[in-house]
Design a protein around this motif. Structure first.
Motif, PDB file in Angstrom:
ATOM      1  N   TRP A 187      26.095  26.125  22.058  1.00 23.05           N
ATOM      2  CA  TRP A 187      24.695  26.232  22.490  1.00 23.05           C
ATOM      3  C   TRP A 187      24.147  27.637  22.220  1.00 23.05           C
ATOM      4  N   ARG A 188      24.976  28.651  22.527  1.00 22.56           N
ATOM      5  CA  ARG A 188      24.524  30.032  22.361  1.00 22.56           C
ATOM      6  C   ARG A 188      24.386  30.411  20.889  1.00 22.56           C
ATOM      7  N   THR A 189      25.299  29.911  20.048  1.00 23.23           N
ATOM      8  CA  THR A 189      25.332  30.380  18.654  1.00 23.23           C
ATOM      9  C   THR A 189      24.746  29.376  17.666  1.00 23.23           C
ATOM     10  N   LEU A 190      24.263  28.255  18.161  1.00 24.11           N
ATOM     11  CA  LEU A 190      23.711  27.232  17.267  1.00 24.11           C
ATOM     12  C   LEU A 190      22.579  27.762  16.375  1.00 24.11           C
ATOM     13  N   PRO A 191      21.714  28.653  16.873  1.00 27.54           N
ATOM     14  CA  PRO A 191      20.663  29.181  15.994  1.00 27.54           C
ATOM     15  C   PRO A 191      21.211  29.882  14.751  1.00 27.54           C
ATOM     16  N   GLN A 192      22.480  30.314  14.803  1.00 25.02           N
ATOM     17  CA  GLN A 192      23.068  30.983  13.638  1.00 25.02           C
ATOM     18  C   GLN A 192      23.573  30.002  12.581  1.00 25.02           C
ATOM     19  N   LEU A 193      23.635  28.719  12.929  1.00 29.34           N
ATOM     20  CA  LEU A 193      24.118  27.712  11.975  1.00 29.34           C
ATOM     21  C   LEU A 193      23.015  27.444  10.953  1.00 29.34           C
ATOM     22  N   ARG A 194      23.277  27.804   9.702  1.00 29.83           N
ATOM     23  CA  ARG A 194      22.221  27.676   8.681  1.00 29.83           C
ATOM     24  C   ARG A 194      22.060  26.235   8.223  1.00 29.83           C
ATOM     25  N   ASP A 195      23.188  25.559   7.975  1.00 29.85           N
ATOM     26  CA  ASP A 195      23.118  24.206   7.425  1.00 29.85           C
ATOM     27  C   ASP A 195      23.474  23.191   8.517  1.00 29.85           C
ATOM     28  N   PRO A 196      22.498  22.451   9.022  1.00 31.51           N
ATOM     29  CA  PRO A 196      22.779  21.487  10.104  1.00 31.51           C
ATOM     30  C   PRO A 196      23.817  20.434   9.711  1.00 31.51           C
ATOM     31  N   ALA A 197      23.941  20.155   8.400  1.00 31.01           N
ATOM     32  CA  ALA A 197      24.912  19.152   7.953  1.00 31.01           C
ATOM     33  C   ALA A 197      26.344  19.619   8.183  1.00 31.01           C
ATOM     34  N   ARG A 198      26.539  20.918   8.368  1.00 30.43           N
ATOM     35  CA  ARG A 198      27.883  21.469   8.566  1.00 30.43           C
ATOM     36  C   ARG A 198      28.222  21.596  10.051  1.00 30.43           C
ATOM     37  N   PHE A 199      27.485  20.894  10.898  1.00 29.13           N
ATOM     38  CA  PHE A 199      27.704  21.039  12.336  1.00 29.13           C
ATOM     39  C   PHE A 199      29.135  20.661  12.747  1.00 29.13           C
ATOM     40  N   GLY A 200      29.643  19.558  12.200  1.00 30.96           N
ATOM     41  CA  GLY A 200      30.998  19.091  12.558  1.00 30.96           C
ATOM     42  C   GLY A 200      32.070  20.128  12.262  1.00 30.96           C
ATOM     43  N   PRO A 201      32.177  20.564  10.991  1.00 31.25           N
ATOM     44  CA  PRO A 201      33.177  21.593  10.669  1.00 31.25           C
ATOM     45  C   PRO A 201      32.960  22.890  11.456  1.00 31.25           C
ATOM     46  N   TRP A 202      31.697  23.223  11.678  1.00 33.30           N
ATOM     47  CA  TRP A 202      31.373  24.446  12.429  1.00 33.30           C
ATOM     48  C   TRP A 202      31.879  24.338  13.868  1.00 33.30           C
ATOM     49  N   LEU A 203      31.684  23.167  14.457  1.00 34.27           N
ATOM     50  CA  LEU A 203      32.136  22.937  15.831  1.00 34.27           C
ATOM     51  C   LEU A 203      33.673  22.959  15.894  1.00 34.27           C
ATOM     52  N   LYS A 204      34.281  22.388  14.860  1.00 36.81           N
ATOM     53  CA  LYS A 204      35.749  22.384  14.814  1.00 36.81           C
ATOM     54  C   LYS A 204      36.279  23.818  14.752  1.00 36.81           C
ATOM     55  N   ARG A 205      35.618  24.644  13.943  1.00 39.95           N
ATOM     56  CA  ARG A 205      36.039  26.040  13.834  1.00 39.95           C
ATOM     57  C   ARG A 205      35.887  26.752  15.180  1.00 39.95           C
ATOM     58  N   LEU A 206      34.783  26.471  15.850  1.00 33.48           N
ATOM     59  CA  LEU A 206      34.579  27.061  17.186  1.00 33.48           C
ATOM     60  C   LEU A 206      35.712  26.651  18.118  1.00 33.48           C
ATOM     61  N   ALA A 207      36.055  25.361  18.067  1.00 36.30           N
ATOM     62  CA  ALA A 207      37.096  24.834  18.957  1.00 36.30           C
ATOM     63  C   ALA A 207      38.434  25.521  18.673  1.00 36.30           C
ATOM     64  N   VAL A 208      38.770  25.638  17.404  1.00 37.66           N
ATOM     65  CA  VAL A 208      40.050  26.273  17.051  1.00 37.66           C
ATOM     66  C   VAL A 208      40.032  27.745  17.483  1.00 37.66           C
ATOM     67  N   ASN A 209      38.899  28.409  17.291  1.00 33.47           N
ATOM     68  CA  ASN A 209      38.802  29.817  17.708  1.00 33.47           C
ATOM     69  C   ASN A 209      38.940  29.961  19.220  1.00 33.47           C
ATOM     70  N   VAL A 210      38.313  29.055  19.956  1.00 30.24           N
ATOM     71  CA  VAL A 210      38.434  29.105  21.419  1.00 30.24           C
ATOM     72  C   VAL A 210      39.888  28.916  21.822  1.00 30.24           C
ATOM     73  N   TRP A 211      40.571  27.995  21.145  1.00 31.16           N
ATOM     74  CA  TRP A 211      41.985  27.763  21.461  1.00 31.16           C
ATOM     75  C   TRP A 211      42.833  28.982  21.100  1.00 31.16           C
ATOM     76  N   LEU A 212      42.554  29.597  19.960  1.00 33.97           N
ATOM     77  CA  LEU A 212      43.321  30.781  19.557  1.00 33.97           C
ATOM     78  C   LEU A 212      43.077  31.943  20.527  1.00 33.97           C
ATOM     79  N   GLN A 213      41.829  32.081  20.968  1.00 28.90           N
ATOM     80  CA  GLN A 213      41.526  33.140  21.952  1.00 28.90           C
ATOM     81  C   GLN A 213      42.269  32.890  23.258  1.00 28.90           C
ATOM     82  N   GLN A 214      42.312  31.631  23.654  1.00 28.32           N
ATOM     83  CA  GLN A 214      43.014  31.264  24.881  1.00 28.32           C
ATOM     84  C   GLN A 214      44.493  31.638  24.770  1.00 28.32           C
ATOM     85  N   ARG A 215      45.045  31.366  23.596  1.00 28.19           N
ATOM     86  CA  ARG A 215      46.462  31.685  23.376  1.00 28.19           C
ATOM     87  C   ARG A 215      46.685  33.191  23.415  1.00 28.19           C
TER      88      ARG A 215
END
Lengths: 174, 114
Positions: free
Chosen positions: A50-78
């Motif tokens: 929600w906070r960084t969505l305005p930075q997403l240039r291509d709306p069609a890449r939302f899925g991969p972008w969200l996946k990257r966010l998820a993996v980053n959140v998991w890596l940060q947690q680790r």
């Protein structure tokens, strides 16, 4: 929908969360093996989205972008190395059948025996259907390491979940 | 990339749909809270800015007035203000020019030394 959400449309974002929540929560559950922690992390993913969505240039890449966010959140947690036990109260609202829930639990238990990096590689390969190159790019690991993690992880999981061979109709499919 | 069929099947089964009403409600509540916090933060910042402007405006106006009187003051009084040489050198014959040249020299010296 992504365009609307990117412009701050709360309703559109709510719809996006509705459509993607099961995918992200399952991804987190496979990675951390803890329902409550997985939901906490998934919530972080969507709030960050929600906070960084305005930075997403291509709306069609939302899925991969969200996946990257998820993996980053998991890596940060680790990296923070937060103890799993500190996660909030469990709100497991799953309506899956007992068999499905049991398989998920057994799978998560088997995944928990893998090292963090190996588990992440295996989950991205099987849960996300990603290739070695894609996993390497996403996790910043060398391709050879990714291959090795997946090969060893697969063998280990295969041993631990051998009881399911046949029960899931694997022999007919294979 | 070759995947183990048994594991793939188990992952597919485990990847079941999860009802997300509670989860969604939690996220939207958090987003609303974030929005409220942002509005409050902007309001407080605006208020602080207004107070600061109210308190500092007289001081700033006084400083600007004093500078506007001091900076153009001539360093050397010349008898014939209409002479060509006076006209040419007039931009340098002021407090502002001395300050500007001093700053320029200090910057150049600093770059030379460090």
């Amino acid at each position: 929908m992504v365009r609307l959400a990117r412009n701050g449309d709360r309703q559109a974002f709510s719809e996006l969360v509705s459509r993607r929540q099961a995918w992200i929560r399952n991804l987190m559950r496979r990675n951390c093996g803890n329902v409550a922690l997985a939901d906490d992390l998934s919530q972080q993913v969507f709030l960050q989205a929600w906070r960084t969505l305005p930075q997403l240039r291509d709306p069609a890449r939302f899925g991969p972008w969200l996946k990257r966010l998820a993996v980053n959140v998991w890596l940060q947690q680790r990296r923070r190395n937060d103890p799993v036990g500190e996660a909030g109260e469990i709100h497991d609202e799953t309506v899956a059948t007992v068999d499905t829930a049991r398989i998920a639990m057994d799978l998560d238990a088997a995944l928990a025996t893998l090292a963090d990096d190996a588990r992440l590689c295996v989950v991205l390969a099987y849960h996300e259907g990603m290739t070695h190159d894609e996993i390497a790019a996403l996790t910043d690991m060398p391709v050879g390491t990714v291959k090795s993690h997946i090969r060893r992880g697969t063998l280990r999981l295969r041993e631990q979940l051998a009881a399911y061979a046949g029960a899931t109709g694997e022999t007919q499919d294979a | 990339m070759e995947r183990d069929p048994l594991l793939q099947k188990l992952f597919d089964i485990a990847n079941h749909d999860l009802p997300g009403e509670v989860f969604l409600a939690g996220i939207m509540a958090e987003i609303d809270a974030l929005r409220r916090r942002a509005i409050i933060a902007w309001a407080v910042a605006g208020l602080l800015l207004a107070v600061a402007a109210w308190l500092l405006t007289p001081v700033m106006v006084g400083t600007v007035n004093a500078m506007s009187q001091v900076l153009p003051r001539s360093l050397i009084e010349i008898d014939r203000p209409t002479a060509m040489i006076t006209q040419v050198l007039s931009p340098l014959n002021s407090v502002a020019a001395v300050i500007a040249v001093t700053v320029l020299v200090m910057v150049l010296a600093y770059r030379r030394i460090f």
